[in-house]
Design an enzyme around this catalytic site. Structure first.
Site, PDB file in Angstrom:
ATOM      1  N   SER A 103       1.125  -1.422   0.047  1.00 23.06           N
ATOM      2  CA  SER A 103      -0.169  -0.014   0.147  1.00 23.06           C
ATOM      3  C   SER A 103       1.133   0.917   0.232  1.00 23.06           C
ATOM      4  O   SER A 103       2.130   1.467   0.593  1.00 23.06           O
ATOM      5  CB  SER A 103      -0.963   0.288   1.489  1.00 23.06           C
ATOM      6  OG  SER A 103      -1.695   1.367   2.170  1.00 23.06           O
ATOM      7  N   SER A 104       0.227   2.733  -0.596  1.00 20.60           N
ATOM      8  CA  SER A 104       1.164   3.607  -0.839  1.00 20.60           C
ATOM      9  C   SER A 104       1.732   3.889   0.962  1.00 20.60           C
ATOM     10  O   SER A 104       1.746   5.243   1.614  1.00 20.60           O
ATOM     11  CB  SER A 104       0.278   4.254  -1.327  1.00 20.60           C
ATOM     12  OG  SER A 104      -0.307   4.924  -0.872  1.00 20.60           O
ATOM     13  N   CYS A 105       1.012   3.517   2.039  1.00 22.63           N
ATOM     14  CA  CYS A 105       0.983   4.094   2.928  1.00 22.63           C
ATOM     15  C   CYS A 105       2.197   3.232   3.669  1.00 22.63           C
ATOM     16  O   CYS A 105       2.622   4.173   5.259  1.00 22.63           O
ATOM     17  CB  CYS A 105      -0.157   4.157   3.885  1.00 22.63           C
ATOM     18  SG  CYS A 105       0.103   2.019   4.739  1.00 22.63           S
TER      19      CYS A 105
ATOM     20  N   TYR B  74       0.152  -0.836   9.824  1.00 24.08           N
ATOM     21  CA  TYR B  74      -1.027  -1.354   8.631  1.00 24.08           C
ATOM     22  C   TYR B  74       0.407  -1.229   7.833  1.00 24.08           C
ATOM     23  O   TYR B  74       1.400  -2.254   7.232  1.00 24.08           O
ATOM     24  CB  TYR B  74      -1.795  -0.790   7.858  1.00 24.08           C
ATOM     25  CG  TYR B  74      -2.208  -1.025   6.310  1.00 24.08           C
ATOM     26  CD1 TYR B  74      -2.763  -2.420   6.281  1.00 24.08           C
ATOM     27  CD2 TYR B  74      -2.170  -0.412   5.656  1.00 24.08           C
ATOM     28  CE1 TYR B  74      -2.742  -3.347   5.075  1.00 24.08           C
ATOM     29  CE2 TYR B  74      -2.853  -0.915   3.580  1.00 24.08           C
ATOM     30  CZ  TYR B  74      -2.915  -1.914   4.022  1.00 24.08           C
ATOM     31  OH  TYR B  74      -3.039  -3.102   3.180  1.00 24.08           O
TER      32      TYR B  74
ATOM     33  N   LYS C 186       3.050  -3.867   6.114  1.00 21.84           N
ATOM     34  CA  LYS C 186       3.595  -4.113   4.265  1.00 21.84           C
ATOM     35  C   LYS C 186       4.800  -4.160   4.146  1.00 21.84           C
ATOM     36  O   LYS C 186       5.732  -4.400   3.718  1.00 21.84           O
ATOM     37  CB  LYS C 186       2.427  -2.889   4.115  1.00 21.84           C
ATOM     38  CG  LYS C 186       1.043  -3.245   3.415  1.00 21.84           C
ATOM     39  CD  LYS C 186       0.685  -4.634   3.078  1.00 21.84           C
ATOM     40  CE  LYS C 186      -0.687  -5.111   2.913  1.00 21.84           C
ATOM     41  NZ  LYS C 186      -0.377  -6.067   2.380  1.00 21.84           N
TER      42      LYS C 186
ATOM     43  N   HIS D 173     -13.229   2.875   3.013  1.00 19.68           N
ATOM     44  CA  HIS D 173     -12.058   3.987   2.180  1.00 19.68           C
ATOM     45  C   HIS D 173     -13.190   4.781   1.899  1.00 19.68           C
ATOM     46  O   HIS D 173     -14.064   4.437   1.591  1.00 19.68           O
ATOM     47  CB  HIS D 173     -11.566   3.326   1.460  1.00 19.68           C
ATOM     48  CG  HIS D 173     -10.487   1.985   1.604  1.00 19.68           C
ATOM     49  ND1 HIS D 173     -10.771   1.028   1.286  1.00 19.68           N
ATOM     50  CD2 HIS D 173      -9.317   2.507   2.334  1.00 19.68           C
ATOM     51  CE1 HIS D 173      -8.926  -0.007   2.158  1.00 19.68           C
ATOM     52  NE2 HIS D 173      -8.479   1.304   2.619  1.00 19.68           N
TER      53      HIS D 173
HETATM   54  O1  GFB Z   1      -9.502   6.408   2.557  1.00 15.15           O
HETATM   55  P1  GFB Z   1      -9.153   7.039   3.697  1.00 15.15           P
HETATM   56  O2  GFB Z   1      -9.952   6.128   4.834  1.00 15.15           O
HETATM   57  O3  GFB Z   1      -7.912   6.480   4.379  1.00 15.15           O
HETATM   58  O4  GFB Z   1      -9.262   8.568   4.490  1.00 15.15           O
HETATM   59  P2  GFB Z   1      -6.169   6.859   3.502  1.00 15.15           P
HETATM   60  C1  GFB Z   1      -8.940   9.063   3.285  1.00 15.15           C
HETATM   61  C2  GFB Z   1      -9.374  10.617   3.746  1.00 15.15           C
HETATM   62  O5  GFB Z   1     -10.658  10.830   3.026  1.00 15.15           O
HETATM   63  C3  GFB Z   1      -8.592  11.085   4.687  1.00 15.15           C
HETATM   64  C4  GFB Z   1     -11.574  11.110   3.859  1.00 15.15           C
HETATM   65  O6  GFB Z   1      -8.334  12.444   4.750  1.00 15.15           O
HETATM   66  C5  GFB Z   1     -10.673  10.857   5.321  1.00 15.15           C
HETATM   67  O7  GFB Z   1     -10.422  11.579   6.919  1.00 15.15           O
HETATM   68  N1  GFB Z   1     -12.880  10.748   4.910  1.00 15.15           N
HETATM   69  C6  GFB Z   1     -13.406  11.901   4.488  1.00 15.15           C
HETATM   70  C7  GFB Z   1     -13.215   9.706   4.713  1.00 15.15           C
HETATM   71  N2  GFB Z   1     -15.132  11.224   4.357  1.00 15.15           N
HETATM   72  C8  GFB Z   1     -14.832  10.164   4.610  1.00 15.15           C
HETATM   73  C9  GFB Z   1     -16.001   8.749   5.351  1.00 15.15           C
HETATM   74  O8  GFB Z   1     -16.894   9.200   4.869  1.00 15.15           O
HETATM   75  N3  GFB Z   1     -14.645   8.295   5.369  1.00 15.15           N
HETATM   76  C10 GFB Z   1     -13.780   7.849   5.232  1.00 15.15           C
HETATM   77  N4  GFB Z   1     -13.131   6.628   5.457  1.00 15.15           N
HETATM   78  N5  GFB Z   1     -12.575   8.852   5.067  1.00 15.15           N
HETATM   79  C11 GFB Z   1      -5.970   4.367   4.011  1.00 15.15           C
HETATM   80  C12 GFB Z   1      -4.722   3.396   5.376  1.00 15.15           C
HETATM   81  O9  GFB Z   1      -5.724   5.858   4.396  1.00 15.15           O
HETATM   82  O10 GFB Z   1      -5.812   4.367   3.569  1.00 15.15           O
HETATM   83  C13 GFB Z   1      -4.988   2.116   5.103  1.00 15.15           C
HETATM   84  O11 GFB Z   1      -5.568   4.198   6.639  1.00 15.15           O
HETATM   85  C14 GFB Z   1      -4.470   2.046   3.461  1.00 15.15           C
HETATM   86  O12 GFB Z   1      -3.935   1.903   5.935  1.00 15.15           O
HETATM   87  C15 GFB Z   1      -5.528   2.625   2.638  1.00 15.15           C
HETATM   88  O13 GFB Z   1      -2.375   3.007   2.997  1.00 15.15           O
HETATM   89  C16 GFB Z   1      -5.147   3.103   1.254  1.00 15.15           C
HETATM   90  O14 GFB Z   1      -6.219   7.127   2.409  1.00 15.15           O
HETATM   91  O15 GFB Z   1      -6.017   8.488   4.975  1.00 15.15           O
END
Ligand code: GFB
Length: 318
Positions: A111-113, A140, A144, A183
């Site tokens: 993952s890119s994280c 995570y 990875k 996500h």
């Molecule tokens: O996709 P996401 O959950 O993961 O969130 P990350 C991306 C951004 O979207 C964050 C915002 O800034 C969230 O605060 N966001 C806005 C939301 N509304 C929402 C919502 O309703 N749901 C969610 N989930 N986010 C993950 C990592 O990071 O990405 C993992 O935690 C992994 O480890 C994955 O790398 C691909 O991009 O921030």
């Protein structure tokens, strides 16, 4: 260019029921190979003895590790044990057993994280381990990073052709649409859809809406995985990205347009933003001759279509 033929090979897609694994299975259907899979009841990937027995019996020659404990920012932030230990167990069990049963080629998916929170953007492969990780997903990320190094270790010590690919944020058919663990992209599809049906005037986004994210459609990722399996053999992992990013606010506007939600956006500042920007430098992969085919709006429309047709049976968690 190194070429590895899949013709006639027994190819195990670990995690074939997940979004990424099922995408790889769909893509492999056009290759002349035998796809093997294991159901969750048949095989618990966190149990070493089960993995050893299953792999010894099934004798895969090629393995894609698409099995992982995955989730969005909140799931990562609140369930660190699951994201660290389950992922370490799954990947350790599969990679170590692959060596024992003589798997010829293996791909580990990350993952890119894995990159530092404040890495220069876009992030090339050599930014790995150059700075502190983003706290919301460090558990995570460490798992990875360990998987990448495990493939490298088997290459160095035993000459194994085990490689790693690091996709950017993914979405599409078969995604997790549960609002707590998903996500952002599937979450916004659900929120816009429900808000439209309810006639709501607004829908709420987590965080500030300012973070930048890059999104790749799962079928493009699957195509890149098969491409790399056939053509890449090297110690360094390979980034798999879309090539450009959008703010979460811009993403929400595009999702709203596709879904047909005409209200406004509000922001829940009690939820984390995570990394300010996370754009992969995919020039290494692009230079090998691979590029994504699905634009963001087109991909969102496909994902929304899948969600509507499968909402009742869509996965609701990990
Ligand atoms: O996709 P996401 O959950 O993961 O969130 P990350 C991306 C951004 O979207 C964050 C915002 O800034 C969230 O605060 N966001 C806005 C939301 N509304 C929402 C919502 O309703 N749901 C969610 N989930 N986010 C993950 C990592 O990071 O990405 C993992 O935690 C992994 O480890 C994955 O790398 C691909 O991009 O921030």
């Amino acid at each position: 260019m190194t070429t590895f033929s899949l013709k006639g090979k027994r190819v195990w897609v670990a995690g074939h029921r997940g979004m990424v694994g099922s995408g790889i299975v769909r893509r492999l259907a056009t290759e002349d190979c035998e796809i093997i899979t294991a159901s969750r009841t048949e095989l618990d990937l966190t149990r070493q003895a089960e993995v050893e027995a299953w792999m010894a019996a099934k004798k895969p020659e090629v393995v894609f590790i698409a099995a992982a404990r995955v989730g969005g920012i909140l799931a990562n932030d609140t369930r660190p044990v699951d994201f660290l230990t389950d992922n370490l167990a799954i990947q350790n069990n599969i990679i170590a057993t692959a060596h024992k049963v003589d798997v010829q080629k293996l791909m580990f998916l990350g993952s890119s994280c894995i990159y530092p929170r404040l890495a220069p953007q876009p992030m090339p492969e050599n930014m790995l381990l150059t700075g502190p990780l983003e706290p919301t997903n460090q558990w995570y990320a460490i798992a990875k990073i360990s998987g990448i190094m495990q493939c490298q270790a088997y290459r160095r010590q035993f000459g194994r052709d085990y490689i790693s690919a690091m996709p950017t944020n993914l979405y599409g058919t078969g995604d997790n649409f549960d609002l707590q663990s998903s996500h952002v992209l599937p979450a916004l599809i659900v929120k816009a859809h429900l808000a439209k049906l309810a006639g709501d005037k607004s829908m709420t986004l987590w965080g500030s809406g300012k973070p930048l994210r890059e999104f790749l459609y799962v079928d493009d990722l699957a195509d890149a995985c098969v491409f790399l399996m056939k053509t890449y053999s090297g110690e360094e992992h390979v980034n798999v990205g879309f090539g450009s990013d959008v703010t979460i606010r811009e993403l929400a506007e595009t999702v709203a347009e596709v879904v047909g939600f005409k209200g406004t956006l509000t922001y829940d500042s009690t939820k984390p933003d995570g990394m300010p920007k996370k754009l992969l430098d995919s020039s290494k992969l692009n230079a090998m001759g691979w590029k994504p085919a699905t634009g963001l709006k087109e991909g969102i429309a496909k994902a929304y279509d899948w969600y509507r047709k499968n909402a009742a049976t869509a996965p609701t968690g990990n």
